[in-house]
Design a protein around this motif. Sequence first.
Motif, PDB file in Angstrom:
ATOM      1  N   MET A   1       0.852  -1.173   0.000  1.00 45.79           N
ATOM      2  CA  MET A   1       0.000   0.000   0.000  1.00 45.79           C
ATOM      3  C   MET A   1       0.897   1.235   0.000  1.00 45.79           C
ATOM      4  SD  MET A   1      -3.062   0.763   2.702  1.00 45.79           S
ATOM      5  CE  MET A   1      -4.415  -0.092   1.948  1.00 45.79           C
TER       6      MET A   1
ATOM      7  N   GLU B   1      -2.482   6.040  -0.012  1.00 44.54           N
ATOM      8  CA  GLU B   1      -3.569   5.122   0.357  1.00 44.54           C
ATOM      9  C   GLU B   1      -3.601   4.915   1.865  1.00 44.54           C
ATOM     10  OE1 GLU B   1      -2.410   1.794  -2.006  1.00 44.54           O
ATOM     11  OE2 GLU B   1      -3.714   2.345  -3.665  1.00 44.54           O
ATOM     12  N   ILE B   2      -2.425   4.766   2.451  1.00 48.27           N
ATOM     13  CA  ILE B   2      -2.339   4.618   3.906  1.00 48.27           C
ATOM     14  C   ILE B   2      -2.897   5.872   4.576  1.00 48.27           C
ATOM     15  CG2 ILE B   2      -0.757   4.441   5.874  1.00 48.27           C
ATOM     16  CD1 ILE B   2       1.088   2.788   3.962  1.00 48.27           C
TER      17      ILE B   2
ATOM     18  N   LYS C   1      -4.996   8.063   3.459  1.00 48.37           N
ATOM     19  CA  LYS C   1      -6.453   8.149   3.309  1.00 48.37           C
ATOM     20  C   LYS C   1      -7.154   7.284   4.351  1.00 48.37           C
ATOM     21  CE  LYS C   1     -10.283   7.339   0.107  1.00 48.37           C
ATOM     22  NZ  LYS C   1     -11.141   6.989   1.207  1.00 48.37           N
ATOM     23  N   THR C   2      -6.656   6.077   4.554  1.00 49.26           N
ATOM     24  CA  THR C   2      -7.247   5.188   5.551  1.00 49.26           C
ATOM     25  C   THR C   2      -7.120   5.785   6.945  1.00 49.26           C
ATOM     26  OG1 THR C   2      -6.774   3.244   4.187  1.00 49.26           O
ATOM     27  CG2 THR C   2      -7.159   2.855   6.528  1.00 49.26           C
ATOM     28  N   VAL C   3      -5.948   6.331   7.271  1.00 50.29           N
ATOM     29  CA  VAL C   3      -5.725   6.937   8.586  1.00 50.29           C
ATOM     30  C   VAL C   3      -6.657   8.133   8.785  1.00 50.29           C
ATOM     31  CG1 VAL C   3      -4.065   8.184  10.034  1.00 50.29           C
ATOM     32  CG2 VAL C   3      -3.348   6.120   8.800  1.00 50.29           C
TER      33      VAL C   3
ATOM     34  N   ASP D   1      -9.552   8.655   7.376  1.00 45.45           N
ATOM     35  CA  ASP D   1     -10.909   8.124   7.575  1.00 45.45           C
ATOM     36  C   ASP D   1     -11.091   7.622   9.006  1.00 45.45           C
ATOM     37  OD1 ASP D   1     -11.532   8.694   4.938  1.00 45.45           O
ATOM     38  OD2 ASP D   1     -11.306   6.620   4.238  1.00 45.45           O
ATOM     39  N   ILE D   2     -10.088   6.932   9.525  1.00 43.23           N
ATOM     40  CA  ILE D   2     -10.132   6.430  10.904  1.00 43.23           C
ATOM     41  C   ILE D   2     -10.250   7.597  11.878  1.00 43.23           C
ATOM     42  CG2 ILE D   2      -8.669   5.393  12.700  1.00 43.23           C
ATOM     43  CD1 ILE D   2      -7.727   3.383  10.502  1.00 43.23           C
TER      44      ILE D   2
ATOM     45  N   GLU E   1      -8.260   0.579  15.264  1.00 40.47           N
ATOM     46  CA  GLU E   1      -8.882   0.696  13.943  1.00 40.47           C
ATOM     47  C   GLU E   1      -7.914   0.307  12.824  1.00 40.47           C
ATOM     48  OE1 GLU E   1     -12.060   1.167  13.233  1.00 40.47           O
ATOM     49  OE2 GLU E   1     -12.609   1.391  15.348  1.00 40.47           O
ATOM     50  N   LEU E   2      -6.630   0.596  12.991  1.00 37.71           N
ATOM     51  CA  LEU E   2      -5.633   0.150  12.009  1.00 37.71           C
ATOM     52  C   LEU E   2      -5.606  -1.373  11.943  1.00 37.71           C
ATOM     53  CD1 LEU E   2      -2.675   2.599  12.743  1.00 37.71           C
ATOM     54  CD2 LEU E   2      -4.056   2.527  10.645  1.00 37.71           C
TER      55      LEU E   2
ATOM     56  N   ALA F   1      -8.463  -2.622  10.040  1.00 33.30           N
ATOM     57  CA  ALA F   1      -8.281  -2.364   8.611  1.00 33.30           C
ATOM     58  C   ALA F   1      -7.201  -3.246   7.998  1.00 33.30           C
ATOM     59  CB  ALA F   1      -7.939  -0.885   8.394  1.00 33.30           C
TER      60      ALA F   1
ATOM     61  N   LEU G   1      -3.967  -3.073   8.581  1.00 36.13           N
ATOM     62  CA  LEU G   1      -2.712  -2.357   8.339  1.00 36.13           C
ATOM     63  C   LEU G   1      -1.725  -2.628   9.468  1.00 36.13           C
ATOM     64  CD1 LEU G   1      -4.017   1.100   7.093  1.00 36.13           C
ATOM     65  CD2 LEU G   1      -2.733  -0.582   5.787  1.00 36.13           C
TER      66      LEU G   1
END
Length: 125
Positions: A1, A5-6, A8-10, A12-13, A37-38, A41, A43
């Motif tokens: 990833m 992208e990482i 964006k996920t963080v 969102d979290i 949450e990671l 997901a 990660l």
Amino acid sequence: MIENEIAKTVVDICFRIHKKYGPGLFESVYEELVCYELSKAGLPYVRQQGIPLIHEEIRLEVGFRADVIVSNRVIIELKSVEVLADLHYKQVTTYLKLTKLKLGLLVNFNVPLIKDGIHRIVNNL
């Protein structure tokens, strides 16, 4: 990833956590929630990772501790402070230089709107 992208996920979290709990908790609570949450997901991450500092002939085993490093690609520095200072941004920049990572996220949860508390910091290697 890849880093974006990482990130964006963080982000969102962080939005979900802030929406549920808002500002005012201890930094350590936000760190625990972000890491939980990671994990959900999928990660990989490390918490409070000691990062060595090498200066000429000496090596300090722990020059600093990164709050969270995700996938060995993105540093997350978490805060729960009234106002971010210039020092906080420079701190993340220093962390990026020492780790040779490209992207850091400085996240201050102690804000009315979390979008105002998330800051991308890029290492211009």
